[in-house]
Enzyme design. Sequence first.
Site, PDB file in Angstrom:
ATOM      1  N   LYS A 224       0.816  -1.223   0.000  1.00 10.39           N
ATOM      2  CA  LYS A 224       0.000   0.000   0.000  1.00 10.39           C
ATOM      3  C   LYS A 224       0.844   1.264   0.000  1.00 10.39           C
ATOM      4  CE  LYS A 224      -4.307  -1.986   1.487  1.00 10.39           C
ATOM      5  NZ  LYS A 224      -5.379  -2.103   2.474  1.00 10.39           N
ATOM      6  N   ARG A 258      -3.683 -10.028   5.352  1.00 14.35           N
ATOM      7  CA  ARG A 258      -4.022 -10.111   3.919  1.00 14.35           C
ATOM      8  C   ARG A 258      -2.835  -9.585   3.123  1.00 14.35           C
ATOM      9  NH1 ARG A 258      -6.082  -6.934  -0.221  1.00 14.35           N
ATOM     10  NH2 ARG A 258      -7.628  -7.928  -1.559  1.00 14.35           N
TER      11      ARG A 258
HETATM   12  C1  PT1 Z   1      -7.913  -4.542   3.193  1.00 20.04           C
HETATM   13  C2  PT1 Z   1      -8.120  -4.614   1.782  1.00 20.04           C
HETATM   14  C3  PT1 Z   1      -9.179  -5.455   1.326  1.00 20.04           C
HETATM   15  N1  PT1 Z   1      -7.385  -3.896   0.881  1.00 20.04           N
HETATM   16  C4  PT1 Z   1      -9.678  -6.059   3.531  1.00 20.04           C
HETATM   17  N2  PT1 Z   1      -9.926  -6.168   2.220  1.00 20.04           N
HETATM   18  C5  PT1 Z   1      -7.684  -3.987  -0.432  1.00 20.04           C
HETATM   19  N3  PT1 Z   1     -10.435  -6.762   4.417  1.00 20.04           N
HETATM   20  C6  PT1 Z   1      -8.713  -4.822  -0.877  1.00 20.04           C
HETATM   21  C7  PT1 Z   1      -2.982   2.047  -1.112  1.00 20.04           C
HETATM   22  O1  PT1 Z   1      -2.992   2.870  -0.183  1.00 20.04           O
HETATM   23  O2  PT1 Z   1      -6.976  -3.773   3.719  1.00 20.04           O
HETATM   24  N4  PT1 Z   1      -8.688  -5.251   4.030  1.00 20.04           N
HETATM   25  N5  PT1 Z   1      -9.445  -5.534  -0.010  1.00 20.04           N
HETATM   26  C8  PT1 Z   1      -6.873  -3.178  -1.410  1.00 20.04           C
HETATM   27  N6  PT1 Z   1      -7.164  -1.779  -1.290  1.00 20.04           N
HETATM   28  C9  PT1 Z   1      -6.161  -0.816  -1.301  1.00 20.04           C
HETATM   29  C10 PT1 Z   1      -6.286   0.319  -0.497  1.00 20.04           C
HETATM   30  C11 PT1 Z   1      -5.027  -0.996  -2.063  1.00 20.04           C
HETATM   31  C12 PT1 Z   1      -5.260   1.250  -0.435  1.00 20.04           C
HETATM   32  C13 PT1 Z   1      -4.000  -0.058  -2.036  1.00 20.04           C
HETATM   33  C14 PT1 Z   1      -4.098   1.065  -1.201  1.00 20.04           C
HETATM   34  O3  PT1 Z   1      -2.074   1.979  -1.941  1.00 20.04           O
END
Ligand code: PT1
Length: 284
Positions: A224, A258
């Site tokens: 992230k 995750r």
């Molecule tokens: C998470 C999650 C998810 N993240 C759960 N499910 C993502 N339960 C998808 C960035 O800042 O943390 N928990 N499902 C992916 N989402 C992101 C959000 C990907 C922020 C990248 C960022 O780069």
Amino acid sequence: MTTLTLAGGRRLDLAGPAVMGVLNVTPDSFSDGGRNYLLDDALRAADVMSAAGAVFIDVGGESTRPGAAPVSADEELRRVLPVVRALVARGALVSLDSSKPEVITPCLEAGVHLVNDVRALALPGALEAVAAGDAAVCLMHMQGDPESMQRAPRYDDPVAEVGAFLAARVAACVAAGIARDRLVVDPGFGFGKTLAHNLALLRGLPRVAALAGGLPLLAGLSRKSMIGALTGRPVGERLAGGLALAIAALEGGARIIRTHDVAETVDALKVWQTFRGAAPAEEA
Ligand code: PT1
């Protein structure tokens, strides 16, 4: 001892940590450039993650990274259902990363073990769809929606606000007939949060869990942008930073991590749990 009850009578002992491997079935996935779009490729990637020690395979057909555009329910279902069916048939523990009841219901019928919803079952019909089945659910906090959430995130007290939100969603689930032993909570790192908000939540993880009723915590930190902000590295070079954050999350009480990087995270967790004298998560 914390045991999570999953669909199909399966149970997971979360005395120790478990890894959830990310399987994006999207043509625009931020981390794999859509390489998992085809069914065969997706199943191959899932097999590699299972062999590396992933307890769950988290199948997602809609990207929720910052700036991502929504996908129709039809398109999302077309992407994920064949993958879910094949993975359930292989005996894997399958998690569905979706918010839409039109996607959740057919995947529950296909045997999905956990519904991982970044919108915490807030879309109309989602709560009822999950309550009608016997799968577990991960309730995640997000401020805003993926398309715009990073424009101006604002909190007076991120830990108190995220904790209160999760407590309210837990209460809604219990009122709808979803037993507490089917629930997991997640502060939603990167979902409408600045670096300062993410760090406050990571430091306050035990308080978030306590506010949410002491339920098991899931943390998604891998690759992230908070790692980019801390290290200056692009998405493909965030493994070391992600492992450091995963350990920080475990220290704060997280029990499901995750990640895209299953083999490396499993190793890091083994080292940590030996250090802490904890057992790995096991099917009970
Ligand atoms: C998470 C999650 C998810 N993240 C759960 N499910 C993502 N339960 C998808 C960035 O800042 O943390 N928990 N499902 C992916 N989402 C992101 C959000 C990907 C922020 C990248 C960022 O780069």
